[in-house]
Design a protein around this motif. Structure first.
Motif, short mmCIF file in Angstrom:
data_model
loop_
_atom_site.label_atom_id
_atom_site.label_comp_id
_atom_site.label_asym_id
_atom_site.label_seq_id
_atom_site.Cartn_x
_atom_site.Cartn_y
_atom_site.Cartn_z
N MET A 1 0.83 -1.18 0.00
CA MET A 1 0.00 0.00 0.00
C MET A 1 0.88 1.25 0.00
O MET A 1 0.57 2.22 -0.65
CB MET A 1 -0.92 -0.02 1.22
CG MET A 1 -1.77 1.21 1.35
SD MET A 1 -2.93 1.17 2.71
CE MET A 1 -1.88 1.32 4.10
N HIS A 94 -7.11 0.90 -1.65
CA HIS A 94 -7.88 -0.34 -1.84
C HIS A 94 -6.99 -1.46 -2.38
O HIS A 94 -6.92 -2.55 -1.79
CB HIS A 94 -9.03 -0.06 -2.80
CG HIS A 94 -9.87 -1.24 -3.11
ND1 HIS A 94 -10.75 -1.78 -2.19
CD2 HIS A 94 -9.94 -2.02 -4.22
CE1 HIS A 94 -11.35 -2.83 -2.73
NE2 HIS A 94 -10.87 -3.00 -3.95
N TYR A 95 -6.32 -1.20 -3.49
CA TYR A 95 -5.51 -2.25 -4.10
C TYR A 95 -4.20 -2.47 -3.36
O TYR A 95 -3.67 -3.58 -3.35
CB TYR A 95 -5.29 -1.95 -5.58
CG TYR A 95 -6.57 -2.05 -6.36
CD1 TYR A 95 -7.20 -3.27 -6.53
CD2 TYR A 95 -7.19 -0.92 -6.87
CE1 TYR A 95 -8.41 -3.37 -7.20
CE2 TYR A 95 -8.39 -1.00 -7.55
CZ TYR A 95 -8.99 -2.23 -7.71
OH TYR A 95 -10.19 -2.32 -8.37
N ARG A 97 -3.87 -2.45 -0.13
CA ARG A 97 -4.18 -3.39 0.96
C ARG A 97 -4.27 -4.82 0.43
O ARG A 97 -3.80 -5.76 1.08
CB ARG A 97 -5.49 -3.00 1.63
CG ARG A 97 -5.35 -1.81 2.53
CD ARG A 97 -6.64 -1.51 3.28
NE ARG A 97 -6.44 -0.34 4.13
CZ ARG A 97 -7.21 0.75 4.09
NH1 ARG A 97 -8.24 0.80 3.28
NH2 ARG A 97 -6.96 1.76 4.88
N LYS A 98 -4.88 -4.98 -0.74
CA LYS A 98 -4.97 -6.33 -1.32
C LYS A 98 -3.59 -6.88 -1.63
O LYS A 98 -3.32 -8.07 -1.41
CB LYS A 98 -5.83 -6.29 -2.59
CG LYS A 98 -7.30 -6.11 -2.29
CD LYS A 98 -8.11 -6.23 -3.55
CE LYS A 98 -9.58 -6.08 -3.18
NZ LYS A 98 -10.44 -6.90 -3.98
N ILE A 99 -2.71 -6.03 -2.14
CA ILE A 99 -1.35 -6.46 -2.45
C ILE A 99 -0.62 -6.84 -1.16
O ILE A 99 0.07 -7.86 -1.10
CB ILE A 99 -0.59 -5.36 -3.21
CG1 ILE A 99 -1.16 -5.23 -4.62
CG2 ILE A 99 0.90 -5.65 -3.26
CD1 ILE A 99 -0.68 -4.00 -5.37
N ASP A 100 -0.78 -6.03 -0.11
CA ASP A 100 -0.15 -6.34 1.17
C ASP A 100 -0.64 -7.66 1.73
O ASP A 100 0.15 -8.45 2.27
CB ASP A 100 -0.41 -5.22 2.18
CG ASP A 100 0.34 -3.94 1.86
OD1 ASP A 100 1.25 -3.97 1.00
OD2 ASP A 100 0.00 -2.89 2.47
N GLU A 101 -1.94 -7.93 1.61
CA GLU A 101 -2.49 -9.20 2.09
C GLU A 101 -1.92 -10.37 1.30
O GLU A 101 -1.57 -11.41 1.87
CB GLU A 101 -4.02 -9.19 1.98
CG GLU A 101 -4.69 -8.26 2.96
CD GLU A 101 -6.17 -8.07 2.66
OE1 GLU A 101 -6.71 -8.69 1.70
OE2 GLU A 101 -6.80 -7.26 3.38
N ALA A 102 -1.81 -10.20 -0.02
CA ALA A 102 -1.26 -11.27 -0.86
C ALA A 102 0.21 -11.51 -0.51
O ALA A 102 0.65 -12.67 -0.42
CB ALA A 102 -1.41 -10.91 -2.33
N LYS A 103 0.97 -10.45 -0.30
CA LYS A 103 2.38 -10.61 0.08
C LYS A 103 2.50 -11.35 1.41
O LYS A 103 3.39 -12.19 1.58
CB LYS A 103 3.06 -9.24 0.20
CG LYS A 103 3.43 -8.62 -1.12
CD LYS A 103 4.14 -7.29 -0.86
CE LYS A 103 4.57 -6.63 -2.12
NZ LYS A 103 5.23 -5.32 -1.86
N ARG A 105 0.37 -13.50 2.65
CA ARG A 105 0.04 -14.92 2.41
C ARG A 105 1.22 -15.64 1.78
O ARG A 105 1.56 -16.76 2.17
CB ARG A 105 -1.18 -15.02 1.50
CG ARG A 105 -2.50 -14.99 2.21
CD ARG A 105 -3.65 -15.46 1.32
NE ARG A 105 -3.64 -14.89 -0.02
CZ ARG A 105 -4.22 -13.72 -0.36
NH1 ARG A 105 -4.84 -13.01 0.55
NH2 ARG A 105 -4.17 -13.30 -1.60
#
Length: 123
Positions: A1, A94-95, A97-103, A105
């Motif tokens: 993010m 928005h995106y 946060r999604k990238i941070d969550e994927a990283k 995982r």
């Protein structure tokens, strides 16, 4: 993010500077006023790059977006540019946060694989 938000803020830095150049042409505004306001906004955009992950950093970012839109009352094209950057700010959050969550995982999966590989090797 953080990377996406910082990229948006650096883009805003340049847009604010260019808006200041346009606002200079308005005879009803003093140069001191124009560059004080633009300088503070430009400084805030750069400082926010480092404050994004701190408490209140994202809210300050939204405040900057609102100020950019409101600057359209002085430089009309800023209504459009401010709204564009507000959308970019939202997308960065928005995106990002999604990238941070994927990283996170992927890192957890890699750590689990490394632990499995280490457990499977004779010691």
């Amino acid at each position: 993010m953080r990377t996406l938000c910082a990229s948006t803020l650096i883009g805003e830095f340049f847009v604010i500077g260019f808006a200041g150049l346009v606002a200079m042409k308005d005879d009803s505004l003093s140069l001191t006023t124009v560059w004080t306001v633009c300088g503070v906004a430009m400084l805030l955009s750069v400082l926010l790059c480092g404050l994004i992950t701190r408490p209140g950093g994202l809210q300050l970012g939204w405040a900057l977006q609102i100020a950019l839109i409101a600057s359209g009352f002085v430089v009309p094209v800023m209504f459009f540019l401010g709204a564009t950057f507000a959308v970019l700010w939202w997308a960065s959050l928005h995106y990002g946060r999604k990238i941070d969550e994927a990283k996170a995982r992927w890192a957890a999966q890699a750590q689990a694989r490394a632990a499995e590989a280490e457990a499977g090797q004779p010691g």
